[in-house]
Design a protein around this motif. Structure first.
Motif, short mmCIF file in Angstrom:
data_model
loop_
_atom_site.label_atom_id
_atom_site.label_comp_id
_atom_site.label_asym_id
_atom_site.label_seq_id
_atom_site.Cartn_x
_atom_site.Cartn_y
_atom_site.Cartn_z
N MET D 152 0.83 -1.22 0.00
CA MET D 152 0.00 0.00 0.00
C MET D 152 0.85 1.26 0.00
O MET D 152 0.50 2.25 -0.63
CB MET D 152 -0.95 0.00 1.20
CG MET D 152 -1.98 -1.13 1.14
SD MET D 152 -3.33 -0.94 2.35
CE MET D 152 -2.43 -1.13 3.87
N ARG D 153 1.95 1.21 0.68
CA ARG D 153 2.81 2.39 0.75
C ARG D 153 3.47 2.73 -0.58
O ARG D 153 3.45 3.87 -1.04
CB ARG D 153 3.87 2.19 1.84
CG ARG D 153 4.96 3.23 1.88
CD ARG D 153 4.41 4.65 2.19
NE ARG D 153 5.51 5.59 2.26
CZ ARG D 153 6.20 5.84 3.37
NH1 ARG D 153 5.90 5.22 4.50
NH2 ARG D 153 7.20 6.69 3.35
N GLY D 154 4.01 1.71 -1.19
CA GLY D 154 4.63 1.93 -2.50
C GLY D 154 3.60 2.43 -3.51
O GLY D 154 3.89 3.30 -4.34
N GLN D 156 0.97 4.19 -2.88
CA GLN D 156 0.63 5.58 -2.59
C GLN D 156 1.71 6.53 -3.11
O GLN D 156 1.42 7.61 -3.63
CB GLN D 156 0.47 5.76 -1.07
CG GLN D 156 -0.23 7.03 -0.64
CD GLN D 156 -1.73 7.04 -0.97
OE1 GLN D 156 -2.34 8.09 -1.09
NE2 GLN D 156 -2.31 5.85 -1.16
N ASP D 157 2.95 6.09 -2.96
CA ASP D 157 4.05 6.92 -3.47
C ASP D 157 4.00 7.02 -4.99
O ASP D 157 4.22 8.09 -5.57
CB ASP D 157 5.39 6.34 -3.00
CG ASP D 157 5.58 6.48 -1.50
OD1 ASP D 157 4.93 7.35 -0.88
OD2 ASP D 157 6.36 5.69 -0.93
N ALA D 160 1.28 9.38 -6.05
CA ALA D 160 1.68 10.79 -5.93
C ALA D 160 2.53 11.21 -7.13
O ALA D 160 2.36 12.30 -7.69
CB ALA D 160 2.46 11.00 -4.63
#
Lengths: 388, 388, 388, 388
Positions: D152-154, D156-157, D160
């Motif tokens: 999920m973090r990757g 989101q990055d 962006a």
């Protein structure tokens, strides 16, 4: 597959802060059941908290609630705690139990009431200097029960102003953490209902303001670990209030209602740099033991966090990344589940014994005779209570 | 289009029972705010209830809660109420505030505790004979907070047995109505969580046992009017506890959170034969006025029910049936919405005036000076409180 | 503590029925992604299902969906399945894909449409005689999208009548199982939305009518294991449709979203006599593998059920009863959690090997080359699809 | 009490954008029902939309969906629309229907897939220049179905980064509006699940990036008008996607499921400066008429918005402020409800007639013969469909 041995060192230093109010009686609007041995003073609460730390090594700090835990001499209280082997932690403000706050505190239309609420936070900051606490935690009960009762926009603007004044008073090493809550005690709207609002408010304040995520304060179906990820990404996850719930803000033992959710949360904490010596994230419990024994309830809670942390650390990140990149849905999910289904309890028992802690903290506490002792000794006086 | 004139006669005789506890203080687990003028006795509660009936003509009965409203002489209380122009209504039992009920009442594993809970209901039935009440309403707080804490199956079997004993004690004109509740105060499971459970239990008892539907006791997204329809179809809708909610069991003023839902419920009530002189359905309020004034809160509530009843009666059933049969989705929906969007307030004001009632009951009460009078007179003593 | 060895024999004979449609493509209203090797015929679906049974020994039956799986000669299909080592199971009717059912099927106001839907079920019963199937499963998509669109009461009455006609046609060894669903595809109301409605309907039919519980068909926060308990108590739990969900009816792999919930369900199944050779409960999967591989998805699913069944059997009932009776909340919960946290995967691998099955069914299937083979062979024709 | 006459002028110029896809067939994953007269081209959709505007005067713009509404010559399309009396509005991108997007688009791990999704938005911006559209609306179907499936973090990055590239391509008068959605089509996590995420993403982009609030995209119990207030306060409410829902993203007619919620939303819109000639907020419908007629469904929808806007404008702000400040809960709520319960339909009919519009747009459309005409003319070809 990652082994327990390879992650054991990362378990060193894990610390979960205990809330002083967890040792008092608590209940629902229908009934608060009293228990023999319930503390009557903050000193007795600290003594109980020290029992939790004594058998687990996981709970070196105790969060205070002002005014519930007010004393004349905080320096003496600090020493008292220190002698018990614990330290004083987060200071929690309280603007929901005075009659004057019936229609709001930091958001109130009446400047005098609002000032009183701000002043209360100034007092909390003074206490923090005396206790050596880092964090001022603000959970706001402000809100309304009926559409039209309040002007949500004006309230939000006043909240921003109030927080600004409080923030300006913080010492250089102190932080303000703003908790959000989906509902209760207000039913129609709460003034900080979601992480977005908390984030927008603290982002406007500055670097020392962070968000507090209480795991029980979300709408049904909310993916909490996503929020953990997002707040870590934005650099604004200040602290956790751990507990669990089935429907509302049940304040049950963390991990009790949905252990897999706690696991997923810890996986994102680890993934996002929220775990370990350099993390800015404070881990706290915020629970109410309405029907179960309180000290064992806290022991069970910190053990649950530790067990899920171990499982989260066991996730084979390298294999996971590979499966994710390959679009191997079942493979990636399987790698996660492998860690979750691993029974770490035996390894953790051995790990504890290697540090001079009891293999089975629940049994060790039960065998200690402490519960019988406090039941016998703590007779008379007013038992402390969540909300009082 | 149906006209108000054509349905006005059906508004005669509408009666909504008031709960005695609505006039006492109430709140959340966080705080109960006190109000000047709050009653200290059941007699003062009855006096307040009589005010509601006086300005609306809609609330001729008051439900009692035992033991909160216990008196020595129920015959005298009955006369006292009668002199005020109201009657005593449903008797509500209470097995959630004694310490002995911490782990259950009618479902308890301990036969002695269970017998005590059964005996309490026998006492309630005795009171019903003295008050002339028809209905014994049982809302059970029994349940558990943690998986494994209790044996849900054994509890259900014991519940059936307990209810059987209570049912056997009912007089020939008396009824038992069993309320269900999705959650709270128990968090993991409640022993009567849904209409299906209540229905299965009362169906096993006999004709004098019915279901009580509290509008605030459902999971999010539940179509409550469907349940109304189904219980009427099965001949088992005994009574309503009216209130409204945004998320949990907020106990807000009926119709406040979702007026359209209240309308749809009343439409199904009318459709299914639940409204009118021959209906077996008792209409009650079950609300807590935590932040608003209590007497005006009750006035507002019964007016909301009346207004929505009028709108429900305005639905052009013939045109609706035709549109439904024709598969005219927008047409059928439009016929329903026409009735909902009709502003019946002016017609109802005139209707009231025609019966010697004030056109604007809220204003009439405010102008009466009663609130100031009780605030001045009711000083000292212990204010009654929901839950006490 | 119960040991795996002591419960191993109870794992013999466990059978989880596979849905033929799980092997076809499926998706959301937004997009159905196609996969190489997707079956084009019921024969190819049976071949895939046989792979699942081959590596797990858990899935000896395949449920059919009519008309999706219609063939000319069911006797030949039965033989074809038998040659693959599987049998034909539950027959699922379908009254949601013909244009004529836009406004309902068994509940329709138009007698001709309703008769057509009834006739379809007669045809299904005929097929059951040919396939040797025991159960006719009825999941009804009937409902409305807008308040007023339909008359819920009339629909319920017509449903009862339609079901009565279908029930009368059942053979002496055949059963009707009625599934309920909270929402979707209808949004405002569904005609069988909850277990209470399904129960009331099947109770009116007779002993051969039972309830089907799909684990994904409940409102948020519903305690599903309570319903399992209640239906077993009432003698009306006919079958499970297993899957899991985070929010809506996601049809994910059973146990994937909340493994602890699946555990609690299996605990109640065992507690209530729903497991074992004499149980009337049929266990089925009802899943859609939208993004993951379908055959491994089914393998993973039946393994999840087996693992949770083993854990449920490991619960030390005697110790649990004692703790429950003693009001030992943490003790009772701990006994349950001990079983849940036990890692049974190694024991199950050994258990499988002892029966000539692969220790790791997922790996065995991956190594078999079957997936590559079907991807190569099944080119051309129309891939089967959930909903087609 | 505010009068209709005093607010009538504020109704001038109200504009609600229609989605081209509302005129095509739509349905659930179970079935899409076809309707006679359904458009086969964007030109036919525009013709239908013009009917809505013709009888209501409320819908001067039509939003396009790319690639569903792609044409060779957008300038010609613009003229075609202009001749019908409508303009081309928001451009909606689509990255959820190509096979390559199975595991994500703007968030994909594969740089090539991600570039393709970015390029699609570049194409949309080019189209915007040709159509004269102001807004690029991005609703992202990206997400995962199983824990562990994606990082999920990757994601989101990468999101962006992708948004940054798209934003950089915007013309000086163009805007990017980012929609959030709680769930569906992904079940475990969506990459833009809540307003907080959308806000954090667009705040990082710049002034031309705003949030799109779809009223159907929230968790149960969410106070949507609070979010409206907050986004207006933060200057980031770019547009609305109006619809209504009972449980999931039902895409029903706006105001149909909970008219009082729509009223509360419009009250906050007006309160926060989101309504009127200088407001940056674009109002759009995003609905699917699965079972009802499409053109009348759109007419009903814009009328609902207009009626609720009128009621919101009727709120007596001065009296409300006074009651709020005085802590008069029932008084303040009553002022709001007075506006809501006011039947504005007669006044609006007169208002329309005064502008040369039909008093009853639904009846006027029904009488126009247009429906019969398109049913007769539009035979052959492929009916357009939501999702195709």
């Amino acid at each position: 597959m990652t082994t327990f041995a390879s992650i054991a060192s990362q378990l060193e230093g894990q610390a979960i802060e205990l809330p002083s109010w967890a040792f008092g009686n608590s209940g629902t609007r229908f009934k608060v059941f009293a228990t023999p041995g319930t503390p009557r003073t903050i000193q007795e609460k600290l003594a109980d908290a020290a029992q939790v730390h004594g058998v687990t090594g996981l709970a070196p700090k105790v969060a205070l609630h002002i005014p519930w835990d007010k004393v004349e001499d905080y320096s003496a209280l600090r020493d008292f705690a220190g002698d018990l082997g614990v330290a004083l932690g987060t200071i929690n403000s309280n603007t929901f139990q005075d009659d004057v706050y019936k229609f709001g505190s930091l958001t109130h239309t009446d400047a005098a009431v609002r000032q009183r609420a701000i002043d209360h936070h100034f007092e909390c900051i003074d206490i923090m200097h005396a206790t050596g606490s880092q964090d001022l935690k603000i959970w706001l009960a402000d809100g309304t029960n009926y559409p039209g009762q309040g002007d949500m926009r004006g309230r939000q603007d006043r909240l921003a102003d109030s927080l600004g004044q409080i923030y300006a008073r913080l010492g250089s090493e102190q932080r303000l953490v703003l908790e959000y809550k989906f509902f209760e005690p207000a039913f129609y709207h709460t003034d900080v209902p979601d992480w977005g609002t908390s984030y927008a408010q603290v982002a406007a304040l500055g670097d020392k303001a962070m968000v507090c995520l209480d795991t029980g304060h979300h709408a049904p179906g909310t993916n909490i670990e996503f929020i953990v990820m997002q707040l870590l990404r934005l650099g604004k996850l200040g602290s956790f209030d751990f507990n669990s719930r089935f429907y509302a803000d049940d304040d049950l033992i963390v991990g009790a209602a949905d252990p897999f959710q706690l696991f997923r949360i810890m996986v994102e904490v680890v993934r996002g740099g929220g775990y370990g010596p350099n993390s800015p994230v404070a881990f706290m419990l915020d629970q109410c033991h309405n029907v179960e024994d309180k000290i064992p309830g806290q022991i069970r809670s910190v053990l649950n966090v530790q067990e899920m942390t171990a499982r989260a650390l066991l996730v084979d990140r390298e294999a996971l990344d590979a499966a994710q990149t390959a679009g191997d849905v079942l493979g990636a999910n399987g790698i996660l589940m492998d860690a979750f289904y691993t029974d770490v309890r035996g390894d953790l028992a051995a790990w504890r014994e290697g540090r001079g802690l009891p293999a089975d903290p629940m049994a060790a506490y039960a065998a200690s005779g402490y519960q019988a002792q406090i039941a016998a000794e703590r007779v008379g006086g007013t038992q402390s209570s969540w909300g009082a």
